[in-house]
Design an enzyme around this catalytic site. Structure first.
Site, short mmCIF file in Angstrom:
data_model
loop_
_atom_site.label_atom_id
_atom_site.label_comp_id
_atom_site.label_asym_id
_atom_site.label_seq_id
_atom_site.Cartn_x
_atom_site.Cartn_y
_atom_site.Cartn_z
N TYR A 15 -18.78 64.55 37.27
CA TYR A 15 -19.23 63.96 38.53
C TYR A 15 -19.64 62.50 38.40
O TYR A 15 -19.89 61.84 39.41
CB TYR A 15 -20.40 64.77 39.11
CG TYR A 15 -20.03 66.19 39.44
CD1 TYR A 15 -19.19 66.49 40.50
CD2 TYR A 15 -20.50 67.24 38.66
CE1 TYR A 15 -18.83 67.79 40.79
CE2 TYR A 15 -20.15 68.55 38.95
CZ TYR A 15 -19.32 68.82 40.01
OH TYR A 15 -18.98 70.11 40.30
N HIS A 20 -20.00 61.17 45.73
CA HIS A 20 -21.13 62.04 46.03
C HIS A 20 -22.35 61.72 45.16
O HIS A 20 -23.46 62.10 45.48
CB HIS A 20 -20.71 63.50 45.84
CG HIS A 20 -21.35 64.47 46.77
ND1 HIS A 20 -21.82 64.15 48.02
CD2 HIS A 20 -21.58 65.81 46.63
CE1 HIS A 20 -22.31 65.23 48.61
NE2 HIS A 20 -22.19 66.25 47.78
N TYR A 64 -28.27 70.50 40.77
CA TYR A 64 -27.08 70.37 41.61
C TYR A 64 -27.52 70.04 43.03
O TYR A 64 -28.63 70.33 43.45
CB TYR A 64 -26.16 71.60 41.58
CG TYR A 64 -25.37 71.69 40.30
CD1 TYR A 64 -24.24 70.90 40.11
CD2 TYR A 64 -25.77 72.53 39.28
CE1 TYR A 64 -23.52 70.96 38.93
CE2 TYR A 64 -25.06 72.61 38.09
CZ TYR A 64 -23.94 71.82 37.93
OH TYR A 64 -23.24 71.87 36.76
N ASN A 66 -26.93 71.07 46.04
CA ASN A 66 -27.31 72.06 47.05
C ASN A 66 -28.67 72.69 46.83
O ASN A 66 -29.14 73.44 47.68
CB ASN A 66 -26.25 73.16 47.12
CG ASN A 66 -24.89 72.62 47.51
OD1 ASN A 66 -24.74 71.45 47.82
ND2 ASN A 66 -23.90 73.47 47.47
N ASP A 91 -25.51 59.87 49.94
CA ASP A 91 -24.24 59.40 50.47
C ASP A 91 -24.07 59.88 51.91
O ASP A 91 -24.67 60.87 52.31
CB ASP A 91 -23.08 59.92 49.61
CG ASP A 91 -23.04 61.44 49.53
OD1 ASP A 91 -22.16 62.04 50.15
OD2 ASP A 91 -23.92 62.03 48.85
N ASN A 112 -25.37 68.94 52.24
CA ASN A 112 -26.06 70.11 51.71
C ASN A 112 -27.32 69.78 50.92
O ASN A 112 -28.25 70.58 50.88
CB ASN A 112 -25.10 70.96 50.87
CG ASN A 112 -24.07 71.65 51.74
OD1 ASN A 112 -24.35 72.03 52.87
ND2 ASN A 112 -22.87 71.80 51.23
#
Length: 185
Positions: A15, A20, A64, A66, A91, A112
């Site tokens: 990532y 993101h 993470y 979420n 973002d 999320n």
């Protein structure tokens, strides 16, 4: 006064550099500006810095995206920081690329990470600095877009944009949200 500055992103090398993870990029720029390093701690990487009379706790959750709310709640409680002194860096697909928009509260707009923070806090009343990603993707390709890398042209503009984000974050801590919005939005 003490502030919690939360950069949202996903952990893991795959990532790094994705759209993101621009929240991580902004909080990394702030840490670099303050000459501080992150250390691994409970629920994320933490750094401490001062900007004049403000003490900033920088957080990159390792939960993470979420599940970011768990990290935010933990560090708010750990450092005794009220919701009014929390700023989430995130973002935003609804804003054109490079647009920075400070908001005192608001909906999750389909994000999320923001959704989970609101659920865990029981409120949407927390500040966020939104970094526009734009919406240059085909229908149904949103996930690929946000988890994709910036274009070379965008990447070239990111140092200046993150520098601008650092100015906004510092102003939020020193001048307050209203003055900062009036100046930068």
């Amino acid at each position: 006064m003490k502030y919690l500055i939360v950069g949202l992103g996903n952990i893991g090398g795959e990532y790094n550099g994705t759209r993101h993870n621009v929240g991580f990029r902004m909080v990394n720029a702030l840490a670099e500006d303050g000459g501080v390093q992150f250390v691994e701690a409970r629920y994320g990487a933490i750094a401490h810095m001062r900007v004049k009379n403000a003490e900033l706790i920088l957080l990159k959750p390792n939960t993470y995206m979420n599940l970011s709310g768990n990290a935010v709640r933990y560090w708010m409680q750990q450092e005794n920081i009220p919701r009014e002194q929390v700023l989430v860096l995130v973002d935003d697909l609804a804003l054109p690329f490079g647009t920075l928009r400070l908001k005192p509260k608001g909906s999750d707009a389909g994000h999320n990470g923001l959704k989970n923070i609101a659920e865990v806090m029981g409120s949407i009343d927390y500040a966020r600095l939104r970094f526009g990603l734009g919406d240059e993707f085909s229908k149904g390709r949103q996930v690929d877009f946000v988890l994709g890398r910036f274009t070379p042209e965008e990447e070239e503009k990111l140092p200046e944009l993150t520098k601008h984000a650092v100015e906004i974050i510092k102003s939020f801590c020193l001048a307050g949200i209203q003055r900062t919005m009036n100046r930068y939005n």
